[in-house]
Design an enzyme around this catalytic site. Structure first.
Site, PDB file in Angstrom:
ATOM      1  N   HIS A 152      13.229  10.518 -51.018  1.00  0.00           N
ATOM      2  CA  HIS A 152      13.842  11.492 -51.929  1.00  0.00           C
ATOM      3  C   HIS A 152      12.746  11.987 -52.880  1.00  0.00           C
ATOM      4  O   HIS A 152      11.804  11.250 -53.179  1.00  0.00           O
ATOM      5  CB  HIS A 152      14.937  10.771 -52.721  1.00  0.00           C
ATOM      6  N   ASP A 229      13.405   2.080 -53.580  1.00  0.00           N
ATOM      7  CA  ASP A 229      14.426   2.991 -54.087  1.00  0.00           C
ATOM      8  C   ASP A 229      15.724   2.643 -53.370  1.00  0.00           C
ATOM      9  O   ASP A 229      15.907   2.972 -52.197  1.00  0.00           O
ATOM     10  CB  ASP A 229      13.976   4.427 -53.808  1.00  0.00           C
ATOM     11  N   GLN A 232      20.543   4.743 -52.235  1.00  0.00           N
ATOM     12  CA  GLN A 232      21.546   4.951 -51.179  1.00  0.00           C
ATOM     13  C   GLN A 232      21.915   3.651 -50.476  1.00  0.00           C
ATOM     14  O   GLN A 232      22.626   3.677 -49.475  1.00  0.00           O
ATOM     15  CB  GLN A 232      21.014   5.954 -50.144  1.00  0.00           C
ATOM     16  N   LYS A 255      26.085   6.244 -57.954  1.00  0.00           N
ATOM     17  CA  LYS A 255      26.192   6.215 -56.492  1.00  0.00           C
ATOM     18  C   LYS A 255      26.902   4.950 -56.016  1.00  0.00           C
ATOM     19  O   LYS A 255      27.076   4.733 -54.827  1.00  0.00           O
ATOM     20  CB  LYS A 255      24.805   6.338 -55.871  1.00  0.00           C
ATOM     21  N   CYS A 393      17.124  17.203 -51.588  1.00  0.00           N
ATOM     22  CA  CYS A 393      15.983  16.671 -52.346  1.00  0.00           C
ATOM     23  C   CYS A 393      15.106  15.778 -51.475  1.00  0.00           C
ATOM     24  O   CYS A 393      14.590  14.744 -51.946  1.00  0.00           O
ATOM     25  CB  CYS A 393      16.433  15.913 -53.601  1.00  0.00           C
TER      26      CYS A 393
HETATM   27  N1  PMP Z   1      16.616   8.308 -54.417  1.00  0.00           N
HETATM   28  C1  PMP Z   1      17.534   8.543 -53.480  1.00  0.00           C
HETATM   29  C2  PMP Z   1      17.367   7.928 -52.123  1.00  0.00           C
HETATM   30  C3  PMP Z   1      18.645   9.326 -53.781  1.00  0.00           C
HETATM   31  O1  PMP Z   1      19.564   9.568 -52.850  1.00  0.00           O
HETATM   32  C4  PMP Z   1      18.767   9.864 -55.087  1.00  0.00           C
HETATM   33  C5  PMP Z   1      19.952  10.748 -55.464  1.00  0.00           C
HETATM   34  N2  PMP Z   1      20.308  11.672 -54.497  1.00  0.00           N
HETATM   35  C6  PMP Z   1      17.784   9.574 -56.015  1.00  0.00           C
HETATM   36  C7  PMP Z   1      16.720   8.802 -55.651  1.00  0.00           C
HETATM   37  C8  PMP Z   1      17.852  10.112 -57.415  1.00  0.00           C
HETATM   38  O2  PMP Z   1      18.927   9.531 -58.065  1.00  0.00           O
HETATM   39  P1  PMP Z   1      19.391  10.065 -59.509  1.00  0.00           P
HETATM   40  O3  PMP Z   1      19.533  11.550 -59.377  1.00  0.00           O
HETATM   41  O4  PMP Z   1      20.683   9.366 -59.760  1.00  0.00           O
HETATM   42  O5  PMP Z   1      18.328   9.683 -60.471  1.00  0.00           O
END
Ligand code: PMP
Length: 452
Positions: A152, A229, A232, A255, A393
Site C-alpha cells: 500500500h 503492515d 489488512q 479496519k 492506493c
Molecule cells: N496498509 C494497507 C495494507 C492498507 O490496506 C491501508 C488502508 N487501505 C493502509 C496501509 C493505510 O491505512 P490507514 O489509511 O488506516 O492509515
C-alpha cells in the site's frame, strides 16, 4: 500510569450485562456461528438505492458493531477526561479505560506486554513513526530498504521520503503471476546494504497473504529489522507477533470494526526502548528545561499530546468483540465466502481476476473486458452493492498486472452467500447487454432494476 491489566471497562460492561460480546453469545447460539453476529452491525441493515446494502468495501473500512458505538457513547457520557494527568475520578477512569484498550491490543497481537503497544492514528501514522525513528536511526547513504511490489502507498511513501533524504533506495520484491511474492528474488535482495524490510501481511489490492513468517526469519537471520503492515490482516487471520518474530507490526482500528482515528504500532520492547522520539510535546517527557529535555520510556515517548482516548476505548471494545468471536472461526467463515466469491466471478465471461495466489483472504480484484471500473462500481452501487473501484492506493501492485485500476470486493465475516450471488447476478446482467460500450457512458439509474 494505571495497572495495564486493569479490567475496569470489562467488569463495568459485565455488570451491565453486555460484556462487549457478540450478540450470539448472549443468545446462546453455538460459539463460532459468526453468521449470527451480522445482527450486531446496525449499518448493515439498511437499504441503499432501494436495495439491501451489501457492504463489500471492508478493505477500505469495516462497519462497527453496536458494542463499539455503545462503549464510545458511555465513555463520553460518564468518563470523559484527559488521561495521565489530573488527580480526579474521571481522569482515573479515562486512564484506566485507555490503558485497558492498550492491554486488549497486546492480547490481540500476542505481544508480551501492553508496554509494547503505541497508539497512533492508524497504519499510515504508524509507518511514518517508524520511518522517522527506526528509519532515521538505521538507514544511511547507500543503504537499502526492501519492500514488496504489493505494498500500500502507506508502506512505500514514508520509506521513499526517508530514502530520498538520506541517499538510500527502495528495492521492491517482485511477485509472480498469481500475485504472490517470489521468495528466491527476496532472498537475493537481502544484502549487507539492507537495513529494513517493510512488508504487508496481506495485500489490500489483491488479497494475497504473504509468507511473512519465512520472510521475517530470512531477514532476521541477517540482522535486518522487519516492519509488518498488518492493516489488512488483523480482522481476518489470527496474528501472533511473538510467534512471527516481528520486530514491528502496525494496524488501523477502523479496519477491524473499531473507529477511525486510532491504530497501533507493536514494537518489541527492547527495540522500542532504543528508538528516539518523533513528535515532541506533552505526555512524552520526563523533564523539560530550555536547554534540555529528557523523555519518557515507551510507549509514552511516542504518544505526544492528548491521544484519541474515546477512539481507543472504541477499539478496545471492537477487539474484545473479535476475540470473543474468535479469529479462527472468522477465518474459516471467510474462507468459505472467498471460495464462493472466486467461483461466482470466474464463471462470468470477460471477468479477469487479478491476484489468484493459493493463500488469500476474501478479496476479489477484477477487471471486465470492455468496461470501465468506475462504471462497474457505479452500477453495482445502484443495486446497493458497495465495492471499491480505483487503484486502491497500491499502484505498483496493479501495474504489475498491466492495469491502472480494478474493481475490488473485499469481504468480512458478516457478508453472506446471498450478497455474493447478488454481485454475480448484476455483473452477469451487465455482460448480457449486446453493446458493452453502453456501460461506459449511458447506463442510468434504474436500468438494471430487474436484475438483482
Ligand atoms: N496498509 C494497507 C495494507 C492498507 O490496506 C491501508 C488502508 N487501505 C493502509 C496501509 C493505510 O491505512 P490507514 O489509511 O488506516 O492509515
Amino acid at each position: 500510569m494505571s495497572d495495564a491489566s486493569s479490567s475496569y471497562y470489562f467488569l463495568d460492561e459485565a455488570r451491565a450485562g453486555k460484556a462487549g460480546l457478540p450478540s450470539f453469545v448472549h443468545e446462546g447460539t453455538a460459539t463460532g456461528d459468526v453468521r449470527a453476529a451480522r445482527a450486531d452491525f446496525p449499518a448493515l441493515h439498511q437499504r441503499v438505492n432501494g436495495h439491501p446494502l451489501a457492504w463489500f468495501d471492508n478493505g477500505a473500512t469495516t462497519q462497527k458493531p453496536r458494542v463499539v458505538l455503545e462503549a464510545m457513547t458511555r465513555f463520553y457520557e460518564r468518563d470523559n477526561s484527559n488521561v495521565h494527568r489530573g488527580a480526579h475520578t474521571l481522569a482515573a477512569r479515562a486512564t484506566d479505560a485507555y490503558e485497558d484498550a492498550r492491554a486488549t491490543v497486546a492480547r490481540l497481537l500476542g505481544a508480551s506486554s501492553p508496554q509494547e503497544i503505541v497508539f497512533v492514528r492508524g497504519t499510515t501514522e504508524g509507518v511514518n513513526l517508524l520511518a522517522n525513528t527506526l528509519g532515521r536511526s538505521r538507514v544511511g547513504a547507500g543503504d537499502e530498504i526492501v519492500l514488496t511490489t504489493l505494498e500500500h502507498h502507506a508502506n512505500i511513501v514514508p520509506w521513499q521520503l526517508l530514502a530520498q533524504s538520506v541517499g538510500a533506495r527502495l528495492r521492491p520484491v517482485p511477485v509472480d503471476d498469481s500475485g504472490q511474492v517470489q521468495l528466491d528474488a527476496y532472498a537475493a535482495l537481502l544484502t549487507e546494504r539492507t537495513k529494513i524490510v517493510a512488508l504487508s501481511h496481506v495485500s489490500n489490492a489483491l488479497g494475497t497473504v504473504l509468507p511473512v513468517d519465512s520472510m521475517i526469519a530470512m531477514a532476521k537471520a541477517r540482522g535486518i529489522s522487519v516492519v509488518v503492515d498488518g492493516a489488512q490482516a488483523v480482522a481476518h487471520l489470527p496474528v501472533d507477533v511473538t510467534a512471527l518474530g516481528a520486530d514491528f507490526y502496525v494496524f488501523s482500528g477502523h479496519k477491524i470494526f473499531g473507529p477511525t482515528g486510532i491504530g497501533a504500532v507493536y514494537g518489541r520492547r527492547d527495540l522500542l526502548a532504543e528508538l528516539p522520539p518523533w513528535q515532541g510535546g506533552g505526555s512524552m517527557i520526563r523533564d523539560v528545561t530550555f536547554e534540555h529535555t529528557t523523555f519518557s520510556g515507551p510507549p509514552a515517548r511516542f504518544e505526544a499530546g492528548t491521544p484519541s482516548i474515546g477512539d481507543a476505548v472504541g477499539l478496545g471494545a471492537a477487539l474484545r468483540y473479535v476475540l470473543a468471536l474468535g479469529l479462527p472461526a472468522i477465518a474459516a467463515r471467510e474462507d468459505r465466502l472467498a471460495r464462493l466469491l472466486t467461483d461466482v466471478l470466474s464463471d462470468i465471461p470477460r471477468v479477469r481476476l487479478i491476484g489468484t495466489a493459493a493463500h488469500k483472504v476474501a478479496v476479489a480484484s477484477f477487471v471486465v473486458e470492455g468496461m470501465r471500473t468506475d462504471d462497474i462500481g457505479r452500477v453495482l452501487d445502484e443495486h446497493g452493492i458497495a465495492v471499491r473501484s480505483g487503484h486502491h492506493c497500491a499502484q505498483p501492485a496493479l501495474r504489475r498486472f498491466g492495469v491502472e485500476s480494478s474493481v475490488r470486493a473485499s469481504l468480512a465475516f458478516y457478508n453472506t452467500e446471498d450478497e455474493i450471488h447478488r454481485l454475480g447476478a448484476v455483473l452477469r446482467r451487465m455482460m448480457r447487454t449486446d453493446d458493452v460500450k453502453h456501460w461506459g457512458a449511458t447506463v442510468k439509474k434504474g436500468d438494471l432494476s430487474s436484475s438483482a
